[in-house]
Design a protein around this motif. Structure first.
Motif, PDB file in Angstrom:
ATOM      1  N   VAL A  32      -9.814  56.725 -52.194  1.00  0.00           N
ATOM      2  CA  VAL A  32      -9.060  57.979 -52.057  1.00  0.00           C
ATOM      3  C   VAL A  32      -7.687  57.833 -52.701  1.00  0.00           C
ATOM      4  CG1 VAL A  32      -8.050  59.595 -50.410  1.00  0.00           C
ATOM      5  CG2 VAL A  32     -10.303  58.594 -49.943  1.00  0.00           C
ATOM      6  N   THR A  33      -7.050  56.679 -52.501  1.00  0.00           N
ATOM      7  CA  THR A  33      -5.734  56.379 -53.063  1.00  0.00           C
ATOM      8  C   THR A  33      -5.854  55.105 -53.891  1.00  0.00           C
ATOM      9  OG1 THR A  33      -4.692  57.300 -51.068  1.00  0.00           O
ATOM     10  CG2 THR A  33      -3.291  55.967 -52.504  1.00  0.00           C
ATOM     11  N   SER A  34      -5.277  55.071 -55.072  1.00  0.00           N
ATOM     12  CA  SER A  34      -5.299  53.852 -55.874  1.00  0.00           C
ATOM     13  C   SER A  34      -4.209  52.892 -55.408  1.00  0.00           C
ATOM     14  CB  SER A  34      -5.083  54.166 -57.352  1.00  0.00           C
ATOM     15  OG  SER A  34      -3.717  54.448 -57.615  1.00  0.00           O
ATOM     16  N   GLN A  35      -4.356  51.619 -55.769  1.00  0.00           N
ATOM     17  CA  GLN A  35      -3.322  50.652 -55.410  1.00  0.00           C
ATOM     18  C   GLN A  35      -1.984  51.007 -56.070  1.00  0.00           C
ATOM     19  OE1 GLN A  35      -3.589  46.619 -56.731  1.00  0.00           O
ATOM     20  NE2 GLN A  35      -4.410  47.104 -58.753  1.00  0.00           N
ATOM     21  N   PHE A  36      -2.017  51.626 -57.228  1.00  0.00           N
ATOM     22  CA  PHE A  36      -0.776  51.963 -57.931  1.00  0.00           C
ATOM     23  C   PHE A  36      -0.055  53.127 -57.258  1.00  0.00           C
ATOM     24  CE2 PHE A  36      -3.603  49.893 -60.963  1.00  0.00           C
ATOM     25  CZ  PHE A  36      -2.793  48.841 -61.353  1.00  0.00           C
ATOM     26  N   GLU A  37      -0.797  54.147 -56.861  1.00  0.00           N
ATOM     27  CA  GLU A  37      -0.176  55.227 -56.085  1.00  0.00           C
ATOM     28  C   GLU A  37       0.360  54.675 -54.765  1.00  0.00           C
ATOM     29  OE1 GLU A  37      -1.390  59.231 -53.562  1.00  0.00           O
ATOM     30  OE2 GLU A  37      -2.633  58.685 -55.299  1.00  0.00           O
ATOM     31  N   GLN A  38      -0.394  53.792 -54.143  1.00  0.00           N
ATOM     32  CA  GLN A  38       0.047  53.233 -52.864  1.00  0.00           C
ATOM     33  C   GLN A  38       1.346  52.449 -53.007  1.00  0.00           C
ATOM     34  OE1 GLN A  38      -0.819  54.258 -50.038  1.00  0.00           O
ATOM     35  NE2 GLN A  38      -2.207  52.844 -49.000  1.00  0.00           N
ATOM     36  N   HIS A  39       1.471  51.705 -54.109  1.00  0.00           N
ATOM     37  CA  HIS A  39       2.706  50.950 -54.326  1.00  0.00           C
ATOM     38  C   HIS A  39       3.890  51.897 -54.474  1.00  0.00           C
ATOM     39  CE1 HIS A  39       5.162  47.530 -55.489  1.00  0.00           C
ATOM     40  NE2 HIS A  39       5.624  48.251 -56.498  1.00  0.00           N
ATOM     41  N   VAL A  40       3.711  52.975 -55.221  1.00  0.00           N
ATOM     42  CA  VAL A  40       4.773  53.965 -55.376  1.00  0.00           C
ATOM     43  C   VAL A  40       5.125  54.565 -54.018  1.00  0.00           C
ATOM     44  CG1 VAL A  40       5.354  56.223 -56.356  1.00  0.00           C
ATOM     45  CG2 VAL A  40       4.248  54.482 -57.785  1.00  0.00           C
ATOM     46  N   ARG A  41       4.118  54.923 -53.242  1.00  0.00           N
ATOM     47  CA  ARG A  41       4.361  55.477 -51.910  1.00  0.00           C
ATOM     48  C   ARG A  41       5.151  54.494 -51.042  1.00  0.00           C
ATOM     49  NH1 ARG A  41       1.743  59.778 -49.908  1.00  0.00           N
ATOM     50  NH2 ARG A  41       0.409  60.954 -51.317  1.00  0.00           N
ATOM     51  N   ALA A  42       4.786  53.223 -51.117  1.00  0.00           N
ATOM     52  CA  ALA A  42       5.418  52.219 -50.257  1.00  0.00           C
ATOM     53  C   ALA A  42       6.890  52.015 -50.608  1.00  0.00           C
ATOM     54  CB  ALA A  42       4.660  50.896 -50.361  1.00  0.00           C
ATOM     55  N   ILE A  43       7.211  51.864 -51.897  1.00  0.00           N
ATOM     56  CA  ILE A  43       8.602  51.597 -52.266  1.00  0.00           C
ATOM     57  C   ILE A  43       9.466  52.845 -52.135  1.00  0.00           C
ATOM     58  CG2 ILE A  43       8.000  49.669 -53.790  1.00  0.00           C
ATOM     59  CD1 ILE A  43       8.496  51.559 -56.174  1.00  0.00           C
ATOM     60  N   CYS A  44       8.840  54.025 -52.209  1.00  0.00           N
ATOM     61  CA  CYS A  44       9.594  55.270 -52.038  1.00  0.00           C
ATOM     62  C   CYS A  44       9.612  55.736 -50.590  1.00  0.00           C
ATOM     63  CB  CYS A  44       9.024  56.361 -52.944  1.00  0.00           C
ATOM     64  SG  CYS A  44       9.283  56.046 -54.702  1.00  0.00           S
ATOM     65  N   ASN A  45       8.949  54.992 -49.716  1.00  0.00           N
ATOM     66  CA  ASN A  45       8.922  55.267 -48.279  1.00  0.00           C
ATOM     67  C   ASN A  45       8.243  56.582 -47.933  1.00  0.00           C
ATOM     68  OD1 ASN A  45       9.452  54.182 -45.718  1.00  0.00           O
ATOM     69  ND2 ASN A  45      11.242  55.511 -45.451  1.00  0.00           N
ATOM     70  N   LEU A  46       7.198  56.920 -48.700  1.00  0.00           N
ATOM     71  CA  LEU A  46       6.341  58.048 -48.343  1.00  0.00           C
ATOM     72  C   LEU A  46       5.255  57.544 -47.394  1.00  0.00           C
ATOM     73  CD1 LEU A  46       5.749  59.781 -51.803  1.00  0.00           C
ATOM     74  CD2 LEU A  46       7.612  60.163 -50.173  1.00  0.00           C
ATOM     75  N   PRO A  47       4.590  58.441 -46.671  1.00  0.00           N
ATOM     76  CA  PRO A  47       3.434  58.004 -45.872  1.00  0.00           C
ATOM     77  C   PRO A  47       2.402  57.340 -46.778  1.00  0.00           C
ATOM     78  CG  PRO A  47       4.079  60.238 -45.285  1.00  0.00           C
ATOM     79  CD  PRO A  47       4.873  59.882 -46.513  1.00  0.00           C
ATOM     80  N   LEU A  48       1.836  56.231 -46.341  1.00  0.00           N
ATOM     81  CA  LEU A  48       0.833  55.546 -47.152  1.00  0.00           C
ATOM     82  C   LEU A  48      -0.440  56.373 -47.227  1.00  0.00           C
ATOM     83  CD1 LEU A  48       1.267  51.835 -45.998  1.00  0.00           C
ATOM     84  CD2 LEU A  48       2.288  52.998 -47.975  1.00  0.00           C
ATOM     85  N   GLY A  49      -1.134  56.262 -48.353  1.00  0.00           N
ATOM     86  CA  GLY A  49      -2.330  57.053 -48.573  1.00  0.00           C
ATOM     87  C   GLY A  49      -3.573  56.461 -47.931  1.00  0.00           C
TER      88      GLY A  49
END
Length: 430
Positions: free
Chosen positions: A333-350
Motif C-alpha cells: 500500500v505504501t512504498s519504503q520511499f514514501e514511508q521514509h518521507v513520511r517518517a522524516i517529515c513527521n506525517l502519520p506512517l502509511g
C-alpha cells in the motif's frame, strides 16, 4: 551504499556534544548522545510543499524524490557526480561530499535533510546538524558505520546477534577463532559492501591468509583497522525487515523479505518470505524493537539469519531505504520511499500491508539490455505464468558488470511463478 561512494578510511559522522555509553555484555561503546532532533528538541511536522535535501544522489535518492514529489514535496540533492540518478529528477548541487560551502547551500535550500548512504563526512555532518534540521541525527549513523558499535546497540535493544569478538592482530584472531570455533567470518569494523572487506575462515590454516586478505598492505608497525570475528551461523535462509519510525515515535514495519545473494550481491527478494508465519511476525517485532530502542528516525533495514531451529540472529543494519525493500514500490500500500518521507517529515506512517506476492530481482550491468528487452515486448512466459514485470531503471551513466542498474518487481499470484519467470528468462544465468 554505492561502492564508488565508500570512503577508503571508513570515516563518517562522529556526532557532537557529550557521549553516552551503550552497554552490551560488558562492552562499552561510546556513541553520540544526540536524539536526532535539533533546536528545541521538538519534532517538526513538514507538510507537502516543503523542500527535502538529500545527501547523496544515487538511485535511493532518486526513488525517494520520485515518491516524495508525488506527495507534493520539493527536493534538492548533493552529489559529486554530474547527472547523478537523483539529479535527473530533481535539482542537484554538484560538489564533493566534504565541500562545506556546498553543504551550507544544501542546508539553506532545504527545510529538512536526509541521507541515502551511510559514510558521511564528519565535518559536513556537524555543519548540517548545526545549520539545518536533520531528524535522523548523527547517533544512528555513528552506530551503524561501525560493526562493533552496531552489534552492541542491537544487544542493548535486547536482540541477539551471532557470537563475535573484537580483533586487533593476528594473535588476537587466532585466540578468538579458538574461542568461538570455526567456521567464522572476519570483517572490517568499518566499510565493506557486497561481500568486500571480509573473509570466511573454515580451517585454522586459513587464519593468516584471511587476516592478510582483510587488511592488505598494512605497513610494518602501521595501525591496523579494527576487525570483528563473527561465528558463522548455519542458517536456513536470510531475511530482512524494513522498519520505520517517525520523528514523534510511531513505528511500523514492512513484511519480511527472503533474500538470495549471488557473488555476495543481492539477487532476489521473495515476499512473502518462505518461512513460518510466526517467524515472520517475530522478525517484524525484533526490527521494531531495534528501531524504537535506537530512537531511529526514518527507515532502518534489519538483516537477519533464520536457523533450522527457527532462531533469529541479526546480521546487519542499514539506516536508509534498502535494496531488499524495493518490492514495496509495487506490492505494498505504501512504498519504503514514501514511508521514509513520511517518517522524516513527521506525517502519520502509511499502511505497510502487502497487496500481492512479489519477487524482486536485481538488474546488474550484464543484465540491463536483456531486461529492458524482456519487459518492452510481449512476454509469453509472463502471460502464461500470470506474472506482471515492473521495471525500474536507475539512470546511472555507465553500465558495468556487477553494478546495480535497476530492478524488476514481479507481481504474481504465487512467488513460485515469479521465480519460474526469472529462471526461464535466462538473463540471470551469467
Amino acid at each position: 551504499m554505492r561502492p564508488e561512494e565508500l570512503k577508503a578510511d571508513g570515516s563518517g559522522i562522529t556526532g557532537q556534544g557529550s557521549r553516552e555509553m551503550l552497554q552490551a555484555e560488558g562492552k562499552g561503546i561510546a556513541a553520540p548522545a544526540d536524539t536526532g532532533v535539533t533546536g528545541a528538541g521538538t519534532p517538526r511536522t513538514l507538510l507537502p510543499g516543503a523542500t527535502i535535501g538529500v545527501l547523496g544522489g544515487g538511485q535511493l535518492g532518486r526513488m525517494m524524490a520520485l515518491a516524495g514529489s508525488a506527495m507534493g514535496y520539493r527536493f534538492v540533492a548533493l552529489d559529486p557526480a554530474p547527472d547523478a540518478p537523483c539529479g535527473q529528477v530533481t535539482p542537484q548541487i554538484t560538489a564533493a561530499y566534504n565541500d562545506r560551502d556546498a553543504a551550507r547551500e544544501l542546508a539553506q535550500r532545504a527545510d529538512v535533510i536526509t541521507y541515502e548512504f551511510e559514510n558521511v563526512d564528519a565535518g559536513v555532518a556537524a555543519l548540517l546538524t548545526a545549520e539545518s534540521y536533520v531528524p535522523q541525527g548523527s547517533a544512528l549513523l555513528y552506530t551503524t558505520q561501525h560493526r562493533l558499535r552496531e552489534k552492541a546497540a542491537i544487544e542493548a535493544a535486547g536482540v541477539s546477534v551471532a557470537p563475535y569478538r573484537k580483533v586487533g592482530s593476528l594473535a588476537e584472531l587466532t585466540a578468538a577463532a579458538a574461542d568461538l570455533g570455526l567456521p567464522c567470518v572476519l570483517k572490517t569494523a568499518t566499510g565493506g559492501y557486497d561481500g568486500k572487506g571480509q573473509a570466511v575462515i573454515r580451517h585454522s590454516e586459513e587464519l593468516e591468509a584471511a587476516f592478510r586478505q582483510v587488511v592488505p598492505g598494512t605497513p610494518a608497525g602501521g595501525a591496523l583497522p579494527e576487525l570483528v570475528l563473527e561465528k558463522f551461523v548455519a542458517f536456513q535462509c536470510e531475511i530482512s525487515v524494513v522498519a520505520a519510525r517517525s520523528a514523534s515515535g510511531e513505528v511500523k514495519s514492512f513484511p519480511p523479505a527472503e533474500n538470495i545473494h549471488v557473488n555476495n550481491i543481492l539477487h532476489l527478494s521473495i515476499v512473502p518470505a518462505r518461512v513460518p508465519e510466526e517467524i515472520q511476525q517475530r522478525a517484524c517485532e525484533l526490527a521494531e524493537q531495534i528501531v524504537a530502542g535506537m530512537n531511529a528516525v526514518g527507515l532502518l533495514a534489519v538483516e537477519m539469519f533464520v536457523t533450522e531451529e527457527g532462531e533469529l540472529f541479526v546480521n546487519e543494519l542499514a539506516p536508509r531505504p534498502h535494496n531488499s525493500g524495493h518490492y514495496t514500490m509495487d506490492a505494498c500500500v505504501t512504498s519504503q520511499f514514501e514511508q521514509h518521507v513520511r517518517a522524516i517529515c513527521n506525517l502519520p506512517l502509511g499502511d505497510t500491508s502487502l497487496l500481492t506476492p512479489v519477487v524482486m530481482v536485481n538488474v546488474l550491468g550484464q543484465h540491463l539490455d536483456g531486461a529492458v528487452q524482456a519487459v518492452s515486448t510481449v512476454n509469453e512466459e509472463a502471460n502464461r505464468l500470470g506474472v506482471a514485470p515492473k521495471l525500474h531503471i536507475y539512470g546511472k551513466t555507465e553500465s558495468k558488470t556487477g553494478r546495480k542498474m535497476g530492478h524488476i518487481n514481479l507481481l504474481c499470484k504465487d512467488t513460485g511463478d515469479g521465480l519460474s519467470w526469472v529462471e526461464q528468462t535466462k538473463l540471470w544465468r551469467n
